[in-house]
Write an enzyme that holds these catalytic residues in place. Structure first.
Site, PDB file in Angstrom:
ATOM      1  N   SER A  87      38.821 113.569  56.039  1.00 34.57           N
ATOM      2  CA  SER A  87      38.792 112.194  55.554  1.00 34.57           C
ATOM      3  C   SER A  87      38.972 112.050  54.056  1.00 34.57           C
ATOM      4  CB  SER A  87      37.469 111.533  55.959  1.00 34.57           C
ATOM      5  OG  SER A  87      36.359 112.229  55.419  1.00 34.57           O
TER       6      SER A  87
ATOM      7  N   HIS B 225      40.231 110.540  61.976  1.00 34.10           N
ATOM      8  CA  HIS B 225      41.373 109.996  61.239  1.00 34.10           C
ATOM      9  C   HIS B 225      42.715 110.450  61.808  1.00 34.10           C
ATOM     10  CE1 HIS B 225      38.980 108.221  57.940  1.00 34.10           C
ATOM     11  NE2 HIS B 225      38.147 109.206  58.222  1.00 34.10           N
TER      12      HIS B 225
ATOM     13  N   LYS C 267      38.432 103.804  63.321  1.00 36.14           N
ATOM     14  CA  LYS C 267      39.511 104.096  62.375  1.00 36.14           C
ATOM     15  C   LYS C 267      40.834 103.551  62.931  1.00 36.14           C
ATOM     16  CE  LYS C 267      36.548 106.383  59.800  1.00 36.14           C
ATOM     17  NZ  LYS C 267      35.299 106.283  60.552  1.00 36.14           N
TER      18      LYS C 267
END
Length: 425
Positions: free
Chosen positions: A213, A241, A272
């Site tokens: 991240s 992610h 996300k």
């Protein structure tokens, strides 16, 4: 006005100075000490934390600063990479579920908190990964904490990449397992740890983020699963992610490396790329069954609202068919990277929609962060404890809805400040 002596004193204080209670101090003494610093006028990087967003997540957003100023910004600080939180199909799915079940479930998942909408979501995620089953947690942080602390205990060993998310390390500490850490993406060091594990330590779990991240790079999962097989370890990947973004069809880092069937625990966040809320673990039927009973953050938490689950079902319909706009996101990401590199910025080795802009100096970082917002560009600020202070950076996140013109404008403003502070020439 703050005198120079006080300013120097406050500037030398760090995040960790306010963790422990001092000898002779009341338990709330540290809160008073922190307030003194944050009220002093010394720039700490916290100036915009808690500012208010005035509209839906979009490429151009309106924000309200702590001082009350409202202004527009180009949004480069949202994790909603695919803008699915505002997708008409997703919003309609959430609306239907809201009408049917209301805005909250009123019970934990193991009691009266589960609907057919929730079960459909778990089935869709399991299918997405080719897994037997899936468990959905009401928070992403709670997913990692619950999974790790449930599956690992005092007789086990967990081996972590140093750059893993904080929630993973918190789960590790709560588990009571022996914790080992290898330098970021360092496979030689990982093998050194594995080769020295005592034979009696048979409960072994390697945990890694898929996409990291703070750096935007990917774990070398092909090498990790190879070492896991060699040294009889299980593998958990938190692809928060990566889901919906990396891989040939958006199924994440494991798909990118061709090892989806070699990962034991496919963990991801629904907040996300999916643009919602919660976390999940796709795995075997037996593992998921165990987690439903032993993951405390699942057992003792009220279930995800049906409206969120309803929206997420539509998200996974889009992800299943690779119709969530991933190609456009990647066009924007590559364009942003190319423009930053043209200006001379150090953007690390990003392989995702997360793009770091290295600053290396906290005082410069704090000032740039403040000026960027005021000039119309919102980015994230990253320093200790997320990364080492000498590796502090701005973190840019691309979104599908951004235009090249907006990216050009944002990069030009960033470059103006980069030249002002000597980051680029």
């Amino acid at each position: 006005m703050l005198d120079l002596t006080s300013e120097k004193k406050f500037m030398n204080l760090k995040f960790e100075n306010f963790i422990d209670t001092l000898e002779g101090e009341d338990i709330f003494g540290k809160t008073e000490r922190l307030d003194e610093v944050l009220s002093s006028g010394v720039m700490t990087g916290n100036e915009a934390l808690g500012m208010v967003t005035m509209n839906k997540v979009s490429a151009e957003s309106k924000i309200k600063e702590k001082d009350g100023e409202v202004h527009d910004v180009i949004m480069l600080g949202s994790n909603s990479y695919l803008n699915l939180s505002t997708h008409p199909q997703v919003m309609e799915g959430a609306r239907r579920a809201l009408e049917e079940f209301g805005y909250g479930m009123g019970a934990v998942s193991n009691y009266a908190g589960i609907t057919e909408i929730h079960k459909e979501l778990e089935a869709r995620i399991a299918k997405f990964y080719g897994a037997e089953d899936c468990i959905v947690f009401p928070s992403g942080y709670g997913a990692n904490v619950g999974i790790v602390s449930a599956l690992c205990g005092k007789n086990d060993v967990i081996i972590n990449d140093a750059a893993n998310h904080a929630s993973i390390f918190d789960g590790c500490m709560l588990s009571g397992a022996d914790i080992k850490v290898f330098p970021h993406r360092d496979m030689k060091y990982l093998e050194r740890i594995l080769s020295r594990l005592p034979e009696e330590k048979t409960g072994r779990l390697i945990i890694t983020d898929g996409v990291f991240s703070m750096d935007g790079d990917m774990a070398p999962l092909d090498k990790i699963v190879e070492l896991a097989q060699k040294y009889n370890c299980r593998v958990m990947v938190d692809d928060a992610h990566g889901v919906g973004i990396v891989g040939k069809t958006g199924r994440g880092t494991a798909e990118h490396f061709g090892v989806m069937d070699k990962v034991d625990l496919h963990v991801g966040m629904l907040s996300k790329g999916p643009g919602g809320l919660g976390g999940y673990c796709a795995a075997s039927r037996q593992i998921v069954q165990y987690l439903r009973l032993y993951a405390r953050s699942y057992f003792f938490s009220t279930a995800l609202p049906a409206s969120v689950a309803g929206g997420l079902n539509e998200v996974f319909k889009l992800l299943e068919t690779d119709n969530a706009g991933r190609d456009k996101l990647w066009q924007n990401t590559e364009y942003l990277k190319s423009k930053l590199l043209e200006k001379g910025f150090d953007i690390g080795h990003s392989q995702s929609a997360v793009v770091p802009v290295m600053v290396y100096s906290e005082p410069v970082l704090f000032e740039m962060y403040e000026k960027l917002r005021r000039r119309g560009v919102y980015v994230n600020i990253v320093t200790y404890p997320a990364v080492r202070r000498k590796e502090c950076r701005l973190r840019l996140c691309t979104m599908k809805e951004l235009t090249f013109e907006q990216i050009d404008k944002a990069v030009e403003i960033i470059a103006e400040l980069g030249r002002e502070y000597g980051l680029i020439s």
